[in-house]
Motif scaffolding. Structure first.
Motif, PDB file in Angstrom:
ATOM      1  N   ARG A 227      25.104   5.273 -44.768  1.00 19.55           N
ATOM      2  CA  ARG A 227      23.804   6.232 -44.261  1.00 19.55           C
ATOM      3  C   ARG A 227      22.448   5.559 -44.848  1.00 19.55           C
ATOM      4  NH1 ARG A 227      27.928  10.093 -45.285  1.00 19.55           N
ATOM      5  NH2 ARG A 227      27.541  10.486 -47.604  1.00 19.55           N
ATOM      6  N   PRO A 232      23.817   8.241 -39.520  1.00 24.47           N
ATOM      7  CA  PRO A 232      23.619   9.785 -40.178  1.00 24.47           C
ATOM      8  C   PRO A 232      25.151  10.133 -40.043  1.00 24.47           C
ATOM      9  CG  PRO A 232      22.634   9.861 -38.025  1.00 24.47           C
ATOM     10  CD  PRO A 232      22.687   8.458 -38.164  1.00 24.47           C
ATOM     11  N   LYS A 237      29.150  17.128 -41.099  1.00 24.10           N
ATOM     12  CA  LYS A 237      28.479  17.442 -40.013  1.00 24.10           C
ATOM     13  C   LYS A 237      29.034  17.145 -38.401  1.00 24.10           C
ATOM     14  CE  LYS A 237      24.565  19.020 -41.209  1.00 24.10           C
ATOM     15  NZ  LYS A 237      23.500  20.200 -41.002  1.00 24.10           N
ATOM     16  N   GLN A 248      23.692  25.381 -44.167  1.00 27.25           N
ATOM     17  CA  GLN A 248      22.491  24.533 -43.894  1.00 27.25           C
ATOM     18  C   GLN A 248      22.441  23.463 -44.774  1.00 27.25           C
ATOM     19  OE1 GLN A 248      20.770  25.256 -40.908  1.00 27.25           O
ATOM     20  NE2 GLN A 248      22.367  26.756 -40.723  1.00 27.25           N
ATOM     21  N   PHE A 249      22.508  22.276 -44.305  1.00 26.34           N
ATOM     22  CA  PHE A 249      22.055  21.172 -45.253  1.00 26.34           C
ATOM     23  C   PHE A 249      21.803  19.811 -44.389  1.00 26.34           C
ATOM     24  CE2 PHE A 249      26.481  20.790 -44.320  1.00 26.34           C
ATOM     25  CZ  PHE A 249      26.818  19.285 -44.190  1.00 26.34           C
ATOM     26  N   GLU A 250      20.990  18.927 -45.065  1.00 28.42           N
ATOM     27  CA  GLU A 250      20.492  17.748 -44.319  1.00 28.42           C
ATOM     28  C   GLU A 250      21.516  16.687 -44.730  1.00 28.42           C
ATOM     29  OE1 GLU A 250      18.359  17.868 -42.036  1.00 28.42           O
ATOM     30  OE2 GLU A 250      17.847  19.876 -42.348  1.00 28.42           O
ATOM     31  N   VAL A 251      21.673  15.559 -43.941  1.00 25.55           N
ATOM     32  CA  VAL A 251      22.401  14.352 -43.996  1.00 25.55           C
ATOM     33  C   VAL A 251      21.274  13.352 -44.493  1.00 25.55           C
ATOM     34  CG1 VAL A 251      24.178  12.590 -43.436  1.00 25.55           C
ATOM     35  CG2 VAL A 251      24.286  14.966 -42.742  1.00 25.55           C
ATOM     36  N   PRO A 252      21.195  13.140 -45.864  1.00 20.60           N
ATOM     37  CA  PRO A 252      20.111  11.867 -46.197  1.00 20.60           C
ATOM     38  C   PRO A 252      20.459  10.721 -45.723  1.00 20.60           C
ATOM     39  CG  PRO A 252      20.770  13.266 -48.283  1.00 20.60           C
ATOM     40  CD  PRO A 252      21.804  13.507 -46.997  1.00 20.60           C
ATOM     41  N   THR A 253      19.463  10.168 -45.200  1.00 21.08           N
ATOM     42  CA  THR A 253      19.537   8.550 -44.767  1.00 21.08           C
ATOM     43  C   THR A 253      18.417   7.866 -45.065  1.00 21.08           C
ATOM     44  OG1 THR A 253      18.371   9.227 -42.499  1.00 21.08           O
ATOM     45  CG2 THR A 253      20.659   9.362 -42.661  1.00 21.08           C
ATOM     46  N   ARG A 268      19.466  12.234 -53.216  1.00 27.35           N
ATOM     47  CA  ARG A 268      19.150  13.322 -52.230  1.00 27.35           C
ATOM     48  C   ARG A 268      20.488  14.020 -52.009  1.00 27.35           C
ATOM     49  NH1 ARG A 268      15.405   9.392 -48.595  1.00 27.35           N
ATOM     50  NH2 ARG A 268      13.639   9.145 -50.061  1.00 27.35           N
ATOM     51  N   GLU A 269      21.509  13.111 -52.030  1.00 23.36           N
ATOM     52  CA  GLU A 269      22.723  14.124 -51.661  1.00 23.36           C
ATOM     53  C   GLU A 269      23.022  15.039 -52.879  1.00 23.36           C
ATOM     54  OE1 GLU A 269      25.277  10.902 -48.903  1.00 23.36           O
ATOM     55  OE2 GLU A 269      26.086  11.360 -50.886  1.00 23.36           O
ATOM     56  N   GLU A 272      21.124  18.214 -51.563  1.00 25.08           N
ATOM     57  CA  GLU A 272      21.881  18.974 -50.656  1.00 25.08           C
ATOM     58  C   GLU A 272      23.210  19.579 -51.059  1.00 25.08           C
ATOM     59  OE1 GLU A 272      20.356  19.287 -47.568  1.00 25.08           O
ATOM     60  OE2 GLU A 272      18.752  18.393 -48.461  1.00 25.08           O
TER      61      GLU A 272
END
Length: 396
Positions: A227, A232, A237, A248-253, A268-269, A272
């Motif tokens: 990542r 991503p 996901k 709801q969460f983002e995949v940090p890249t 960042r993970e 999240e």
């Protein structure tokens, strides 16, 4: 090897790092070929921590296998058990209750934070940032307290069972967890205040250990390392399991693909994971925490006092285990280090015919040499650290 004796040609220097060395994250030996200070080649040598866990599983019942697999990647015990139980549940066709699925998500994300804290603390120590080690282990100790509260153990838990969880969350757990969730963002801010803008930290990590995303994919690399190179890919996901599609969460890249990018992705993970855990706390469904199948799961302890049928089921499960229909199954999950999967084969008996784990530490280790070539010897420490291999998972 024979030295090149041609005039003007410098013979390479071979040095041995490990198997016990502060930079090798467990018992890992690296044979390093140097041209001056520049790394020409790296050969990882594994097997020093071999446990034979996969083979041992064939001599244990499906039920007993849970106790073995939790010891592989010793920083991600919940991930180990989760992929194993999911693969067995696939063969059984058993449905896990919603509350148990959400509790599994909660503990998996807490485990992700705990694992990243160990990575961050030890990486800082190896690169000369000693304070962050103490900060990270302060929070990790709080997490181990929470794990002990749920499972009775600080490591090598046997909390996830085939069919659900061993028991419900104990009284007072949610309140203590909420206090941790409220405090943790400020603690992550502390880590970032120490490291993210630190010129020494950036000099040691930026532009170091870069490999294009296509090369990482060709090597099978997954997790934060992939990542950080701009891909991503996250099974939570792309192939949701255990109800991850509800959160709801983002995949940090990142796109740089260097050691610093891998550091940023992991930090960042953790943020999240805190978002996911808060959603679990807010929406945790009511209901049972394990499937109601007395042929597979232990009966409630209170029934043993008055039900002869429950007593018989308990005796047979503990002494003989349960039978799993013949077939094969593979269940992948997103562990702290990438795709972890369990492949099981059943011949219809009470013991597995074959258990094989796809451990991300083992697969990601293949990228060590291409990541290190052309870098300085001092950079090798940062590169291996940001790969984050756990040798218990490699030498299973």
């Amino acid at each position: 090897m024979l030295a090149d004796t041609r005039p003007g040609v410098r013979a390479p220097l071979l040095i041995n790092l490990g198997p016990n060395h502060p930079s090798t994250h467990g018992v890992l030996r690296l044979i390093v070929e140097l041209d001056g200070e520049v790394v020409k080649e790296v050969t990882p040598v594994i097997g020093y921590l071999h446990t034979g866990i996969e083979k041992q599983c064939e001599n244990k019942t499906w039920w007993q296998g849970v106790t073995l697999v939790t010891r592989m990647d010793y920083l991600a015990p919940f991930a180990n058990i989760k992929t194993y139980t999911m693969s067995v549940e696939k063969l059984l066709g058993i449905e896990v209750p919603g509350r148990a699925q959400w509790i599994r998500v909660l503990l998996a994300e807490l485990n992700r934070i705990a694992s990243h804290l160990v990575w961050l603390g030890t990486s800082g120590l190896e690169l000369g940032a000693m304070s962050v080690f103490f900060y990270c282990y302060r929070e990790r100790d709080e997490l181990l307290d929470l794990f002990e509260m749920v499972s009775g153990e600080r490591m090598n838990h046997r909390y996830f069972q085939v069919g659900g969880c061993a028991q419900d969350l104990p009284p007072g757990f949610i309140e203590r967890l909420q206090a941790f969730i409220d405090e943790m963002p400020r603690r992550i801010d502390e880590y970032e205040a120490l490291l993210t803008g630190n010129p020494i930290w950036k000099d040691r990590m930026k532009g170091v250990g870069v490999l294009p995303a296509d090369d990482l994919i060709a090597l099978g690399v997954t997790g934060p390392t992939l990542r950080a190179a701009g891909v991503p890919h996250d099974l939570r996901k792309t192939n949701p399991y255990s109800g991850y599609e509800h959160f709801q969460f983002e995949v940090p890249t990142a796109t740089e693909g260097d050691c610093y990018a891998r550091y940023l992705v992991r930090v960042r993970e953790m943020r999240e994971s805190l978002r996911i855990i808060q959603q679990v706390i807010d929406g945790l469904p009511e209901g049972p925490t394990i499937a109601d199948d007395r042929k597979v799961v232990l009966p409630p302890r209170e029934e043993l006092a008055w039900s002869m049928e429950a007593l018989i089921h308990h005796f047979k499960l503990v002494s003989e285990g349960f039978k799993v229909p013949a077939g094969e199954a593979y269940a992948p999950i997103e562990s702290p280090r990438g795709e972890m999967g369990c492949y099981v084969v059943s011949d219809g008996g009470p013991k597995p015919h074959r258990v094989h784990m796809r451990d991300p530490s083992f697969v990601n280790l293949q990228a060590t040499a291409p990541l290190c070539r052309g870098n300085y010897l001092a950079d090798l420490i940062a590169i291996v650290a940001t790969l984050d291999p756990v040798m218990g998972g490699v030498d299973r």
